[in-house]
Design a protein around this motif. Structure first.
Motif, PDB file in Angstrom:
ATOM      1  N   ILE A 175      62.642  42.461  26.466  1.00 27.65           N
ATOM      2  CA  ILE A 175      62.680  41.216  25.681  1.00 27.65           C
ATOM      3  C   ILE A 175      61.456  41.124  24.779  1.00 27.65           C
ATOM      4  CG2 ILE A 175      62.488  38.698  25.835  1.00 27.65           C
ATOM      5  CD1 ILE A 175      64.219  38.868  28.370  1.00 27.65           C
ATOM      6  N   GLY A 176      60.269  41.378  25.355  1.00 24.22           N
ATOM      7  CA  GLY A 176      59.045  41.319  24.561  1.00 24.22           C
ATOM      8  C   GLY A 176      59.088  42.295  23.393  1.00 24.22           C
ATOM      9  N   LYS A 177      59.533  43.507  23.653  1.00 20.21           N
ATOM     10  CA  LYS A 177      59.597  44.538  22.604  1.00 20.21           C
ATOM     11  C   LYS A 177      60.578  44.148  21.502  1.00 20.21           C
ATOM     12  CE  LYS A 177      60.197  49.525  22.010  1.00 20.21           C
ATOM     13  NZ  LYS A 177      60.503  50.808  22.702  1.00 20.21           N
ATOM     14  N   LYS A 178      61.676  43.525  21.882  1.00 25.66           N
ATOM     15  CA  LYS A 178      62.698  43.122  20.908  1.00 25.66           C
ATOM     16  C   LYS A 178      62.232  41.953  20.049  1.00 25.66           C
ATOM     17  CE  LYS A 178      67.443  41.360  20.612  1.00 25.66           C
ATOM     18  NZ  LYS A 178      68.618  40.879  21.395  1.00 25.66           N
ATOM     19  N   GLU A 179      61.537  40.989  20.671  1.00 23.01           N
ATOM     20  CA  GLU A 179      61.128  39.785  19.958  1.00 23.01           C
ATOM     21  C   GLU A 179      59.834  39.961  19.169  1.00 23.01           C
ATOM     22  OE1 GLU A 179      62.996  37.021  19.766  1.00 23.01           O
ATOM     23  OE2 GLU A 179      64.472  38.161  20.908  1.00 23.01           O
ATOM     24  N   HIS A 180      59.058  40.966  19.502  1.00 18.98           N
ATOM     25  CA  HIS A 180      57.746  41.182  18.866  1.00 18.98           C
ATOM     26  C   HIS A 180      57.824  41.214  17.334  1.00 18.98           C
ATOM     27  CE1 HIS A 180      53.653  42.518  18.346  1.00 18.98           C
ATOM     28  NE2 HIS A 180      54.028  43.682  17.855  1.00 18.98           N
ATOM     29  N   PRO A 181      58.702  42.020  16.721  1.00 17.28           N
ATOM     30  CA  PRO A 181      58.775  42.028  15.240  1.00 17.28           C
ATOM     31  C   PRO A 181      59.183  40.683  14.655  1.00 17.28           C
ATOM     32  CG  PRO A 181      59.931  43.918  16.186  1.00 17.28           C
ATOM     33  CD  PRO A 181      59.651  42.987  17.315  1.00 17.28           C
ATOM     34  N   LYS A 182      60.010  39.942  15.381  1.00 15.88           N
ATOM     35  CA  LYS A 182      60.457  38.638  14.881  1.00 15.88           C
ATOM     36  C   LYS A 182      59.294  37.649  14.846  1.00 15.88           C
ATOM     37  CE  LYS A 182      65.046  39.279  16.951  1.00 15.88           C
ATOM     38  NZ  LYS A 182      66.003  38.741  17.946  1.00 15.88           N
ATOM     39  N   ILE A 183      58.452  37.689  15.877  1.00 10.92           N
ATOM     40  CA  ILE A 183      57.288  36.805  15.919  1.00 10.92           C
ATOM     41  C   ILE A 183      56.362  37.108  14.754  1.00 10.92           C
ATOM     42  CG2 ILE A 183      55.175  36.257  17.200  1.00 10.92           C
ATOM     43  CD1 ILE A 183      57.562  34.955  18.427  1.00 10.92           C
ATOM     44  N   ILE A 184      56.099  38.383  14.523  1.00 11.90           N
ATOM     45  CA  ILE A 184      55.207  38.792  13.430  1.00 11.90           C
ATOM     46  C   ILE A 184      55.740  38.300  12.097  1.00 11.90           C
ATOM     47  CG2 ILE A 184      54.343  40.791  12.148  1.00 11.90           C
ATOM     48  CD1 ILE A 184      54.191  42.268  14.834  1.00 11.90           C
ATOM     49  N   LYS A 185      57.029  38.461  11.875  1.00  9.14           N
ATOM     50  CA  LYS A 185      57.635  38.045  10.607  1.00  9.14           C
ATOM     51  C   LYS A 185      57.583  36.527  10.430  1.00  9.14           C
ATOM     52  CE  LYS A 185      61.876  38.454   7.873  1.00  9.14           C
ATOM     53  NZ  LYS A 185      63.273  38.971   7.859  1.00  9.14           N
ATOM     54  N   SER A 186      57.886  35.788  11.479  1.00  6.68           N
ATOM     55  CA  SER A 186      57.951  34.328  11.366  1.00  6.68           C
ATOM     56  C   SER A 186      56.577  33.691  11.203  1.00  6.68           C
ATOM     57  CB  SER A 186      58.665  33.731  12.577  1.00  6.68           C
ATOM     58  OG  SER A 186      57.965  34.018  13.763  1.00  6.68           O
TER      59      SER A 186
ATOM     60  N   GLY B 118      50.535  34.741  44.712  1.00  6.98           N
ATOM     61  CA  GLY B 118      50.690  34.754  46.159  1.00  6.98           C
ATOM     62  C   GLY B 118      51.923  33.997  46.625  1.00  6.98           C
ATOM     63  N   LYS B 119      52.779  33.630  45.692  1.00  5.15           N
ATOM     64  CA  LYS B 119      53.971  32.847  46.022  1.00  5.15           C
ATOM     65  C   LYS B 119      55.200  33.743  46.091  1.00  5.15           C
ATOM     66  CE  LYS B 119      52.299  28.743  43.540  1.00  5.15           C
ATOM     67  NZ  LYS B 119      52.576  27.836  42.386  1.00  5.15           N
ATOM     68  N   ASN B 120      56.190  33.295  46.906  1.00  6.87           N
ATOM     69  CA  ASN B 120      57.483  33.963  46.889  1.00  6.87           C
ATOM     70  C   ASN B 120      58.138  33.723  45.540  1.00  6.87           C
ATOM     71  OD1 ASN B 120      57.512  35.061  49.511  1.00  6.87           O
ATOM     72  ND2 ASN B 120      58.077  33.064  50.382  1.00  6.87           N
ATOM     73  N   GLU B 121      58.618  34.763  44.945  1.00  8.05           N
ATOM     74  CA  GLU B 121      59.126  34.681  43.578  1.00  8.05           C
ATOM     75  C   GLU B 121      60.625  34.963  43.562  1.00  8.05           C
ATOM     76  OE1 GLU B 121      58.105  37.826  40.520  1.00  8.05           O
ATOM     77  OE2 GLU B 121      56.747  36.204  39.944  1.00  8.05           O
ATOM     78  N   PHE B 122      61.386  34.026  43.026  1.00  7.88           N
ATOM     79  CA  PHE B 122      62.830  34.189  42.923  1.00  7.88           C
ATOM     80  C   PHE B 122      63.200  34.258  41.445  1.00  7.88           C
ATOM     81  CE2 PHE B 122      61.882  31.744  46.727  1.00  7.88           C
ATOM     82  CZ  PHE B 122      62.518  32.492  47.714  1.00  7.88           C
ATOM     83  N   THR B 123      63.548  35.423  40.967  1.00  5.53           N
ATOM     84  CA  THR B 123      63.916  35.577  39.558  1.00  5.53           C
ATOM     85  C   THR B 123      65.136  36.466  39.429  1.00  5.53           C
ATOM     86  OG1 THR B 123      62.528  37.526  39.222  1.00  5.53           O
ATOM     87  CG2 THR B 123      61.510  35.389  38.805  1.00  5.53           C
ATOM     88  N   ILE B 124      65.894  36.261  38.364  1.00 11.72           N
ATOM     89  CA  ILE B 124      67.047  37.120  38.085  1.00 11.72           C
ATOM     90  C   ILE B 124      66.732  38.069  36.935  1.00 11.72           C
ATOM     91  CG2 ILE B 124      68.728  35.442  38.927  1.00 11.72           C
ATOM     92  CD1 ILE B 124      69.259  34.682  36.012  1.00 11.72           C
ATOM     93  N   MET B 125      65.496  38.020  36.444  1.00  5.92           N
ATOM     94  CA  MET B 125      65.072  38.908  35.365  1.00  5.92           C
ATOM     95  C   MET B 125      64.089  39.937  35.934  1.00  5.92           C
ATOM     96  SD  MET B 125      62.960  38.039  31.869  1.00  5.92           S
ATOM     97  CE  MET B 125      64.185  36.904  31.226  1.00  5.92           C
ATOM     98  N   SER B 126      64.409  41.200  35.768  1.00  2.00           N
ATOM     99  CA  SER B 126      63.522  42.239  36.276  1.00  2.00           C
ATOM    100  C   SER B 126      62.334  42.419  35.345  1.00  2.00           C
ATOM    101  CB  SER B 126      64.283  43.561  36.393  1.00  2.00           C
ATOM    102  OG  SER B 126      64.596  44.062  35.102  1.00  2.00           O
ATOM    103  N   LYS B 127      61.300  43.100  35.841  1.00  2.00           N
ATOM    104  CA  LYS B 127      60.127  43.369  35.013  1.00  2.00           C
ATOM    105  C   LYS B 127      60.483  44.264  33.840  1.00  2.00           C
ATOM    106  CE  LYS B 127      56.951  42.734  38.884  1.00  2.00           C
ATOM    107  NZ  LYS B 127      55.970  43.379  39.795  1.00  2.00           N
ATOM    108  N   GLU B 128      61.434  45.176  34.066  1.00  2.00           N
ATOM    109  CA  GLU B 128      61.887  46.050  32.979  1.00  2.00           C
ATOM    110  C   GLU B 128      62.582  45.240  31.891  1.00  2.00           C
ATOM    111  OE1 GLU B 128      60.949  48.247  36.444  1.00  2.00           O
ATOM    112  OE2 GLU B 128      62.434  46.624  36.216  1.00  2.00           O
TER     113      GLU B 128
END
Length: 490
Positions: A55-66, A40-50
């Motif tokens: 980012i999540g898709k790119k980092e996912h394999p790295k997390i699994i490996k580590s 319910g807060k005003n949100e100021f971000t420079i990163m879009s939801k897309e």
């Protein structure tokens, strides 16, 4: 005089640039301003939801490996996914695709990446006592995603980083530059306490909507704190907390305050789900991955590398990726590792391994045990005594180092020799070959006074601390008879 003028001009230029940065940042934030439906807060971000999704898709394999890969247990995976999706449906993003992954590690931790990637470790799952506790952990991580905490952290880091880059260009002072860069990197370490509280508040909301008892979230954190104290006692480290508590700094007391202050209506008869949860975790691998070796009582077995050795109750061994560390209640410890080599196992090898002249290795002895060549030597130093032992095979030399002192040497010297003599090939011993890695087994409790005593004797854990571990994973305090079912490890 001219130097002062230059300094004044440079200061004015810096101020103008900083003002421009702030104006530029404000314009960016205004263009990315919206109300977050979860907070319910005003949100100021420079990163879009897309961008979060990417980012999540790119980092996912790295997390699994580590983290050693995915724990392959279809029944448990389906259970976690169905529980996670149920909680997502109560959130403000019911149509968002979330990915739930069980990491194959005994570490106790849970975390989320932007884009809806949520991770639970195997160790965390079997530490939970019921479905509501597991739901609380998952709901907390969902809260981080719906509140877009990563995007907020990135936005804050972007502002500091942009300022740091420009000031770093202007300033020739390397100390100031290092300080700026260090400050910027701190934003990437973990979520802030306020973000953790917010994730807790959202978790309470999602749990209540789903029909779970939010109080179990606090109960799990209390158990986690107990487990963390036990770990610190074992490794004699009173300055560090567990992996989970490092990234989730809220204490159980503060989480309980969040729950008590929540306006969410908890169902009259909330879901605890002990029976269904224990049924789902029955048969889970306990401890390290089997291919990294496992303990059966006071015997370490490594089927993949085909060796085993025994030890007495003085030692508790920790399995690290490249070595084993045996610790005691005193100062003495043992380090075990493997050298892949075809060199001859003799005095020359011990000298080369320990990087000292042969003459400094005293009481050298070489003999056969279990058809394996064993060499032993003693190295005296100012502060400690090293007793080294090497056992040779066709392609490996297995190495033990006892690190002790004059006062403890007599106590541990003979037990060290017994460890060396116990070393044998797994493939030549059917009893060892038939042993399986320890698993979580669910048994119904009994009112028999001798039941718990007899059942603890069957635990296939190292003898030292086995009782403490049994009590922690079952969350036993003073009234174990209240437990309908218990977790056993064998």
């Amino acid at each position: 005089w001219s130097s002062d003028v230059c300094s004044s001009d440079l200061f004015a230029v810096k101020n103008k640039i900083i003002n421009c940065i702030f104006i530029f940042s404000i314009l960016i934030l205004i263009s990315n301003c919206s109300v977050n439906p979860s907070t319910g807060k005003n949100e100021f971000t420079i990163m879009s939801k897309e961008e979060e999704d990417k980012i999540g898709k790119k980092e996912h394999p790295k997390i699994i490996k580590s983290f050693g890969g995915i724990y392959k247990n279809e029944q448990l995976q389906n259970y976690v996914e169905s529980l996670g999706e149920f909680l997502v449906n109560t959130s403000e993003l019911p149509n968002k695709k979330f990915t739930f992954t069980i990491l194959d590690t005994p570490l106790v931790n849970a975390f989320a990446l932007p884009g809806g990637y949520i991770y639970l470790t195997r160790g965390l799952i079997y530490l939970c006592q019921n479905e509501a506790q597991l739901a609380g952990v998952i709901a907390h991580e969902i809260g981080h995603v719906t509140a877009r905490h990563t995007a907020q952290r990135y936005t804050k880091n972007f502002g500091v980083g942009l300022l740091a880059n420009i000031l770093g260009t202007i300033s020739k002072n390397m100390v100031v530059g290092d300080l700026i860069n260090t400050s910027a990197s701190l934003y990437l370490l973990s979520f802030s306490r306020s973000q953790e509280y917010e994730a807790d508040r959202l978790a309470v909301r999602y749990m209540a909507r789903a029909g779970f008892d939010p109080k179990e979230m606090g109960e799990f954190l209390r158990l986690m704190e107990k487990f963390s104290r036990f770990k610190r006692k074992v490794i004699k480290d009173f300055g560090k907390s567990s992996e989970l508590l490092k990234t989730h700094p809220n204490s159980s007391k503060r989480v309980k305050e969040v729950i008590e202050n929540s306006s969410e209506r908890v169902p009259f008869n909330p879901i605890i789900g002990s029976e269904v949860f224990l049924k789902k975790i029955d048969g889970m691998i306990y401890g390290d991955k089997p291919e990294e070796g496992f303990f059966y009582k006071n015997t370490f077995i490594h089927k993949k590398l085909d060796f085993s050795f025994g030890f007495d109750n003085n030692y508790y061994f920790l399995n690290n990726p490249n070595y084993l560390l045996g610790i005691t209640d005193k100062e003495t410890k043992i380090i075990f590792d493997i050298d892949k080599t075809t060199e001859e196992n003799n005095l020359e090898y011990l000298s080369k391994w320990m990087k000292i002249p042969e003459r400094k290795i005293i009481n050298f002895n070489s003999f056969l045990a279990n058809n394996l060549r064993i060499t032993i030597g003693l190295i005296k130093r100012k502060k400690n005594i090293l007793k080294v032992g090497a056992i040779s095979d066709e392609n490996f030399i297995y190495r033990f180092v006892l690190i002790t002192n004059k006062n403890e040497f007599d106590t541990f010297s003979e037990s060290f020799k017994r460890i060396l003599n116990s070393f044998k090939k797994v493939s030549t011993n059917k009893q060892l070959s038939d042993l399986s890695p320890p698993k979580i087994r669910i048994l119904r409790n009994s009112q028999d006074n001798n039941f718990l005593t007899s059942i603890r004797e069957k635990i296939s854990l190292q003898t030292k601390y086995s009782t403490e571990i049994f009590k922690i994973i079952n969350d036993y305090e003073n009234k174990p008879e209240e437990k309908r079912k218990i977790k056993l490890i064998y």
